[in-house]
Design a protein around this motif. Structure first.
Motif, PDB file in Angstrom:
ATOM      1  N   UNK A  73      33.372  42.788  46.183  1.00  0.00           N
ATOM      2  CA  UNK A  73      32.273  43.359  46.958  1.00  0.00           C
ATOM      3  C   UNK A  73      31.587  42.210  47.683  1.00  0.00           C
ATOM      4  N   UNK A  74      30.608  42.509  48.487  1.00  0.00           N
ATOM      5  CA  UNK A  74      29.903  41.452  49.209  1.00  0.00           C
ATOM      6  C   UNK A  74      29.253  40.518  48.191  1.00  0.00           C
ATOM      7  N   UNK A  75      29.700  39.269  48.190  1.00  0.00           N
ATOM      8  CA  UNK A  75      29.092  38.253  47.339  1.00  0.00           C
ATOM      9  C   UNK A  75      29.433  38.329  45.865  1.00  0.00           C
ATOM     10  N   UNK A  76      30.411  39.148  45.489  1.00  0.00           N
ATOM     11  CA  UNK A  76      30.736  39.271  44.067  1.00  0.00           C
ATOM     12  C   UNK A  76      32.224  39.576  43.882  1.00  0.00           C
ATOM     13  N   UNK A  77      32.818  38.915  42.895  1.00  0.00           N
ATOM     14  CA  UNK A  77      34.178  39.212  42.467  1.00  0.00           C
ATOM     15  C   UNK A  77      34.131  39.501  40.973  1.00  0.00           C
TER      16      UNK A  77
END
Length: 116
Positions: A82-86
């Motif tokens: 996701x945006x800014x997160x794995x």
């Protein structure tokens, strides 16, 4: 941040043929202690960690590096981007549990993150 023990990163994942039992709790706890860096067992008993990044491109760059190491090791995590997160979840599908290879892969993923 704790420095990762390189013992796991120096090993190679071994393909599971499905004929081995999942690791016992005491062994899992030992490997978690060696792995460090906030890896946990989720409610399904899988290795789990969330990585935070400054933007989507940085997240994708990390995910692509994870994909390369997973292919090299022949052991593939579940990835959610996701945006800014794995979000990474690892377990051995053939035995519906954890093996040493799961911890080896997690350690190699952690090493990728530390090098960025």
């Amino acid at each position: 941040m704790k420095i990762l023990n390189t013992c796991l990163t120096n090993k190679t994942c071994t393909p599971c043929q499905g004929s081995i039992p999942p690791l016992r709790t005491k062994v899992i706890e030992k490997f978690l202690e060696e792995l460090k860096n906030d890896w946990v067992l989720n409610e399904r008993g899988h290795l789990y960690k969330e990585y935070i990044f400054k933007d989507f491109i940085e997240t994708m760059n990390f995910a692509n590096k994870v994909a390369k190491i997973a292919e090299k090791e022949g052991h593939h995590p579940d990835l959610k981007i996701t945006w800014g997160k794995s979000i990474i979840e690892i377990w051995t599908h053939k035995i519906s549990g954890l093996t040493e290879s799961d911890f080896i892969l997690a350690a190699k993923i952690e090493a990728i993150y530390e090098k960025r």
